[in-house]
Design an enzyme around this catalytic site. Structure first.
Site, PDB file in Angstrom:
ATOM      1  N   SER A 137       0.823  -1.202   0.000  1.00  0.00           N
ATOM      2  CA  SER A 137       0.000   0.000   0.000  1.00  0.00           C
ATOM      3  C   SER A 137       0.860   1.256   0.000  1.00  0.00           C
ATOM      4  O   SER A 137       0.361   2.352  -0.210  1.00  0.00           O
ATOM      5  CB  SER A 137      -0.943   0.007   1.213  1.00  0.00           C
ATOM      6  OG  SER A 137      -0.218  -0.122   2.410  1.00  0.00           O
ATOM      7  N   HIS A 158      -4.182  -4.599  -4.486  1.00  0.00           N
ATOM      8  CA  HIS A 158      -4.260  -4.043  -3.134  1.00  0.00           C
ATOM      9  C   HIS A 158      -5.614  -4.329  -2.503  1.00  0.00           C
ATOM     10  O   HIS A 158      -6.630  -3.787  -2.931  1.00  0.00           O
ATOM     11  CB  HIS A 158      -3.995  -2.522  -3.197  1.00  0.00           C
ATOM     12  CG  HIS A 158      -3.962  -1.864  -1.866  1.00  0.00           C
ATOM     13  ND1 HIS A 158      -4.421  -0.591  -1.647  1.00  0.00           N
ATOM     14  CD2 HIS A 158      -3.521  -2.318  -0.666  1.00  0.00           C
ATOM     15  CE1 HIS A 158      -4.270  -0.290  -0.366  1.00  0.00           C
ATOM     16  NE2 HIS A 158      -3.729  -1.317   0.243  1.00  0.00           N
ATOM     17  N   GLU A 170      -7.779  -2.668  -5.421  1.00  0.00           N
ATOM     18  CA  GLU A 170      -7.157  -1.787  -6.410  1.00  0.00           C
ATOM     19  C   GLU A 170      -6.171  -2.623  -7.217  1.00  0.00           C
ATOM     20  O   GLU A 170      -5.307  -3.291  -6.642  1.00  0.00           O
ATOM     21  CB  GLU A 170      -6.418  -0.633  -5.711  1.00  0.00           C
ATOM     22  CG  GLU A 170      -7.335   0.335  -4.985  1.00  0.00           C
ATOM     23  CD  GLU A 170      -6.579   1.402  -4.191  1.00  0.00           C
ATOM     24  OE1 GLU A 170      -7.036   2.539  -4.155  1.00  0.00           O
ATOM     25  OE2 GLU A 170      -5.524   1.078  -3.604  1.00  0.00           O
ATOM     26  N   ASN A 208      -5.686   5.366  -0.449  1.00  0.00           N
ATOM     27  CA  ASN A 208      -4.760   5.895   0.556  1.00  0.00           C
ATOM     28  C   ASN A 208      -4.324   7.319   0.249  1.00  0.00           C
ATOM     29  O   ASN A 208      -3.857   8.039   1.129  1.00  0.00           O
ATOM     30  CB  ASN A 208      -3.528   4.999   0.687  1.00  0.00           C
ATOM     31  CG  ASN A 208      -3.779   3.858   1.666  1.00  0.00           C
ATOM     32  OD1 ASN A 208      -4.694   3.931   2.481  1.00  0.00           O
ATOM     33  ND2 ASN A 208      -2.990   2.812   1.567  1.00  0.00           N
TER      34      ASN A 208
END
Lengths: 304, 252
Positions: A137, A158, A170, A208
């Protein structure tokens, strides 16, 4: 600890890579790795779960079995389905056992040197058509794949914690990722009941990165004395957020959230939009990391 | 209770607020889109309990609103000003009756919203603060006092989320639909930040960002050029979504 792994039927992968009956490798048997292994096994794949120590592997597989059996007890699925999924997972501490895998998902600690070394070794044991995915990440796909012979077979995949429950994944295309590789991973994620979104290899990918202001502006408002944490959380909840920024940081872990903030800040060459807040660092330095330590922005009398 | 509400041509806030206050049995007068019809509502203003002005995008409109209300409202009636793109203090400092100015923020969607943010200007009197609180309580909204600054709490946080989402689309990290989908599924936001920005109004979000940039003097609040262009064009970040669903505010 290394369980013998039956060969999967028809691993004959097409040019695009692994199919619905591919063997899936998962590297790292921690919370994320075990969750990912559970997702793949539940969807019918044979899974090889690798970690560096037998204890880690045992803890990971036992955790999956516990979760799936608890799900059966609660009537979410049949005991037979749980046992079948558990039986599809084999644990190992031998990297060579990942050889038959059509897709390997790496969920190892977030250290670039470790991941680069790991991917070089993985590349040496799998077929040329296998896909190597990283659950990172905070690191870039480019940096993990850069030194490999086949960087086009590497992408990001992800998951969000807890992996069996969170619908989003993701799928990250690095600068050298073959688009067909990303497309294959997107297709597999759909087969697993996930909702994949494709993103380019930018710091923090989508979630994120875009979520940073939720914490960053709340921290600044706190720092400016605009309101206390309970008031700021309450306003966010009233706007429809399931949790306010401070209770959410306490849940995630203030250290984990701070590390993500620093990583995106570094990734964007100190763009001020991503600048972390001194309050975050002070909380981390003081050892108040959120629920897991019994104290974060709120006090938790009974730490779990 | 009688309240005067003034809006601006491109904003739905005045109309949304008027609907909420009317539903609570409050006698709402004013102009949700333009104050050109000042003669229509000015007589009522002299007997009003409070005035609420909702201009966000146009500073000249806002200045005219607060000057009008300060002149027309009876002494003691609070002048409640929208802080989505200006601190209460900045607005209060432009009128003679600065002591009666109180700031508020109320970001859409308004459906189901239980609270309203209130902020005291540096000049705000205790009696004005108490009177403003009473207005919102009468409307069934719980006042939550926060520190005064441009954007207060939610408009600031949501504008910055929308801005970062717009930057992510602009630099081709992902498509607009995928960005919104990722934020809703990956971190359980109630709506995608891009669709949310469309709902608020891109000119409105941009005004919040520009006010933050001006107040803090930091590049952190620099609006994404994509957001600025789409706002100028009257376009949207999620043109694939039904604009009627994003409008959703009733008329005065």
């Amino acid at each position: 600890m290394s369980a013998p792994l039956p060969a999967a039927p028809g691993t004959g992968a097409a040019a695009s890579g692994p199919t619905a009956d591919a063997v899936i490798g998962v590297v790292g048997a921690g919370t994320m790795g075990a969750g990912i292994a559970q997702v793949a096994a539940w969807s019918g794949h044979r899974v090889v779960l690798f970690d560096i120590a037998p204890d880690f592997v045992a803890r990971g597989t036992a955790g999956i079995a516990r979760l799936l059996r608890r799900g059966a007890e609660k009537g979410r699925h049949t005991p037979d389905a749980a046992e079948a999924a558990i039986a599809r997972i084999g644990g190992t501490v031998a990297l060579d056992d990942l050889g038959p895998c059509g897709l390997i998902i790496e969920a190892a600690p977030e250290r670039l040197d470790l991941k680069r070394d790991l991917f070089a070794r993985l590349e040496a044991v799998v077929d040329a058509e296998a896909i190597l995915a990283t659950n990172t990440s905070t690191l870039s796909v480019a940096s993990i794949a850069g030194g490999l012979a086949r960087p086009e077979r590497v992408c990001g995949l992800h998951f969000f914690n807890p992996a069996p429950l969170m619908p989003l994944v993701e799928v990250i295309r690095g600068p050298r990722t073959d688009p067909a590789v990303a497309a294959t991973v997107v297709g597999l994620a759909r087969l697993w009941g996930k909702t994949p979104v494709e993103a380019q290899d930018r710091p923090g990918f989508i979630v994120n990165r875009v979520a940073r202001p939720f914490y960053g502006e709340a921290l600044r408002l706190l720092g400016e004395g605009a309101a206390d944490v309970a008031t700021l959380d309450r306003l966010a909840r009233d706007a429809g957020f399931p949790m306010g920024p401070f209770e959410l940081m306490d849940l995630i872990g203030i250290d984990v959230n701070y590390a993500a903030a620093c990583s995106v800040y570094e990734g964007f060459f100190h763009d001020p939009r991503f600048r972390p807040h001194p309050i975050q660092r002070a909380m981390v330095e003081s050892g108040r990391l959120g629920r897991k330590t019994g104290h974060g922005y709120y006090a938790y009398p009974d730490p779990s | 209770m009688r309240i005067i509400i003034l809006g601006e041509p491109t904003g739905d806030l005045a109309a949304g607020l008027a609907a909420r206050l009317s539903a609570a049995g409050i006698d709402v007068r004013g102009a949700p889109r333009t104050v050109d019809d000042v003669d229509d509502w000015a007589p009522a203003a002299g007997r009003a309990d409070a005035g609420i002005e909702c201009a966000v995008v146009d500073g000249a409109v806002k200045a005219r609103h607060v000057a009008l209300l300060d002149r027309l409202l009876p002494p003691g009636a609070p002048l409640i000003t929208c802080c989505h793109a200006a601190s209460a203090t900045l607005t209060a400092s432009s009128v003679d009756g600065a002591a009666r100015v109180v700031g508020f923020a109320w970001l859409p969607p308004w459906e189901g919203r239980a609270t309203v943010e209130l902020a005291r200007a540096v000049q705000t009197s205790d009696t004005a603060a108490a009177a403003a609180e009473a207005v919102w309580r009468a409307a069934g909204l719980e006042p939550v006092w926060v520190g005064d600054s441009a954007g207060l709490v939610l408009p600031r946080i949501v504008a910055c989320l929308a801005n970062e989402a717009a930057f992510a689309v602009q630099d081709q990290t992902a498509g607009a639909e995928d960005v919104d989908r990722a934020m809703m599924l990956g971190t359980r936001y109630p709506r995608g930040p891009l669709a949310w920005a469309d709902l608020i109004g891109l000119d409105h979000v941009l005004a919040t960002l520009d006010a933050l940039a001006a107040e803090h003097g930091e590049d952190r609040y620099r609006a994404a050029p994509l957001l600025r262009r789409l706002a100028a064009a009257g376009s949207r970040l999620r043109p694939d979504l039904d604009p009627a669903a994003a409008a959703g505010a009733s008329r005065l």
